[in-house]
Design a protein around this motif. Structure first.
Motif, mmCIF file in Angstrom:
data_model
loop_
_atom_site.group_PDB
_atom_site.id
_atom_site.type_symbol
_atom_site.label_atom_id
_atom_site.label_comp_id
_atom_site.label_asym_id
_atom_site.label_seq_id
_atom_site.Cartn_x
_atom_site.Cartn_y
_atom_site.Cartn_z
ATOM 1 N N SER A 55 0.832 -1.206 0.000
ATOM 2 C CA SER A 55 0.000 0.000 0.000
ATOM 3 C C SER A 55 0.869 1.259 0.000
ATOM 4 O O SER A 55 2.027 1.243 0.421
ATOM 5 C CB SER A 55 -0.909 0.015 1.224
ATOM 6 O OG SER A 55 -0.134 0.276 2.378
ATOM 7 N N ARG A 56 0.280 2.350 -0.447
ATOM 8 C CA ARG A 56 0.982 3.631 -0.410
ATOM 9 C C ARG A 56 1.318 4.004 1.029
ATOM 10 O O ARG A 56 2.362 4.594 1.295
ATOM 11 C CB ARG A 56 0.112 4.739 -1.013
ATOM 12 C CG ARG A 56 -0.068 4.603 -2.488
ATOM 13 C CD ARG A 56 -0.943 5.712 -3.009
ATOM 14 N NE ARG A 56 -1.353 5.430 -4.366
ATOM 15 C CZ ARG A 56 -1.897 6.319 -5.166
ATOM 16 N NH1 ARG A 56 -2.120 7.543 -4.747
ATOM 17 N NH2 ARG A 56 -2.238 5.992 -6.383
ATOM 18 N N ALA A 57 0.405 3.658 1.951
ATOM 19 C CA ALA A 57 0.638 3.988 3.361
ATOM 20 C C ALA A 57 1.892 3.286 3.878
ATOM 21 O O ALA A 57 2.666 3.864 4.648
ATOM 22 C CB ALA A 57 -0.573 3.601 4.203
ATOM 23 N N GLU A 58 2.090 2.040 3.456
ATOM 24 C CA GLU A 58 3.291 1.317 3.908
ATOM 25 C C GLU A 58 4.561 1.979 3.363
ATOM 26 O O GLU A 58 5.553 2.118 4.078
ATOM 27 C CB GLU A 58 3.222 -0.145 3.458
ATOM 28 C CG GLU A 58 2.215 -0.952 4.260
ATOM 29 C CD GLU A 58 1.954 -2.328 3.668
ATOM 30 O OE1 GLU A 58 2.300 -3.314 4.341
ATOM 31 O OE2 GLU A 58 1.399 -2.397 2.539
ATOM 32 N N ILE A 59 4.525 2.395 2.123
ATOM 33 C CA ILE A 59 5.707 3.048 1.538
ATOM 34 C C ILE A 59 5.924 4.403 2.209
ATOM 35 O O ILE A 59 7.058 4.764 2.565
ATOM 36 C CB ILE A 59 5.534 3.231 0.011
ATOM 37 C CG1 ILE A 59 5.219 1.886 -0.653
ATOM 38 C CG2 ILE A 59 6.790 3.873 -0.576
ATOM 39 C CD1 ILE A 59 6.209 0.780 -0.382
ATOM 40 N N GLY A 61 5.102 5.214 5.164
ATOM 41 C CA GLY A 61 5.611 4.944 6.509
ATOM 42 C C GLY A 61 7.112 4.684 6.492
ATOM 43 O O GLY A 61 7.843 5.144 7.370
ATOM 44 N N THR A 62 7.567 3.951 5.495
ATOM 45 C CA THR A 62 9.006 3.668 5.381
ATOM 46 C C THR A 62 9.784 4.955 5.130
ATOM 47 O O THR A 62 10.813 5.209 5.753
ATOM 48 C CB THR A 62 9.257 2.667 4.232
ATOM 49 O OG1 THR A 62 8.511 1.488 4.492
ATOM 50 C CG2 THR A 62 10.728 2.319 4.116
ATOM 51 N N ILE A 63 9.277 5.778 4.233
ATOM 52 C CA ILE A 63 9.968 7.045 3.922
ATOM 53 C C ILE A 63 10.027 7.926 5.167
ATOM 54 O O ILE A 63 11.070 8.519 5.475
ATOM 55 C CB ILE A 63 9.249 7.778 2.766
ATOM 56 C CG1 ILE A 63 9.350 6.960 1.475
ATOM 57 C CG2 ILE A 63 9.825 9.181 2.565
ATOM 58 C CD1 ILE A 63 8.458 7.464 0.357
ATOM 59 N N SER A 64 8.927 7.999 5.888
ATOM 60 C CA SER A 64 8.884 8.866 7.072
ATOM 61 C C SER A 64 9.777 8.351 8.198
ATOM 62 O O SER A 64 10.291 9.136 8.985
ATOM 63 C CB SER A 64 7.469 8.953 7.641
ATOM 64 O OG SER A 64 6.560 9.136 6.635
ATOM 65 N N PHE A 65 9.931 7.036 8.269
ATOM 66 C CA PHE A 65 10.682 6.444 9.379
ATOM 67 C C PHE A 65 12.164 6.804 9.300
ATOM 68 O O PHE A 65 12.808 7.042 10.314
ATOM 69 C CB PHE A 65 10.510 4.919 9.369
ATOM 70 C CG PHE A 65 11.233 4.231 10.490
ATOM 71 C CD1 PHE A 65 10.695 4.213 11.775
ATOM 72 C CD2 PHE A 65 12.450 3.610 10.272
ATOM 73 C CE1 PHE A 65 11.362 3.590 12.815
ATOM 74 C CE2 PHE A 65 13.129 2.981 11.305
ATOM 75 C CZ PHE A 65 12.581 2.973 12.579
#
Ligand code: FES
Length: 161
Positions: A55-59, A61-65
């Motif tokens: 999902s876009r949310a998972e990607i 989340g990775t970028i934000s982390f």
């Protein structure tokens, strides 16, 4: 002038494709996009999500982390000033003060031409204060050398052999 190409969706697809299509390729894809464009454009989230079937949310989340991923284009010159202990002992905080005096506050809002960011150890501790300037390691940084770098000039690299 910025050393990175302008965001381009077809070029981004090619960068992503080169890293594969499985979920474990997400981080390599994001690193490759940032290496190519200098940052991760907001539209890259959907492209990466589609490529690995997440999902876009998972990607997102990775970028934000990961603090190191940028979501805006970098300045034409990026000076990454080491503020870890060994460089503190030889005056890096005085350079932080000098940077503010020069109008480029460390970790401040990026200008188009130059930005200074904090990093914590570049492995050049014996020759501090150290900085990474457009990918080149510079040691024995002082106020005069910093002013040259902020002005877009070059200084001799000083690094451990
Ligand atoms: S502490 Fe600055 S390079 Fe290691």
């Amino acid at each position: 002038m910025n050393r990175y190409p302008v965001w381009n969706i077809e070029a981004a697809r090619a960068v992503i494709r080169a890293e594969g299509d499985t979920p474990d390729a997400v981080l390599p894809m994001l690193h490759a996009l940032q290496a190519h464009f200098g940052y991760i454009h907001r539209d890259a989230t959907a492209l990466v999500a589609e490529a690995v079937n997440l999902s876009r949310a998972e990607i997102h989340g990775t970028i934000s982390f990961y603090h190191d991923f940028r979501s805006t284009p970098p300045a034409a010159r990026v000076i990454r000033l080491c503020r870890a202990e060994a460089c503190q002992a030889v005056g890096c905080e005085a350079l932080v003060t000098e940077a503010a005096r020069l109008g480029v506050p460390v970790d401040g809002p990026a200008a188009d031409d130059v930005a200074i960011e904090s990093v914590y150890c570049l492995g050049n501790c014996a020759l501090g204060p150290s900085a990474l300037v457009d990918g080149a390691l510079v040691g024995r940084l002082d106020a005069a050398r910093l002013a040259v770098l902020v002005g877009g000039g070059a200084v001799a690299e000083v690094q451990m052999p």
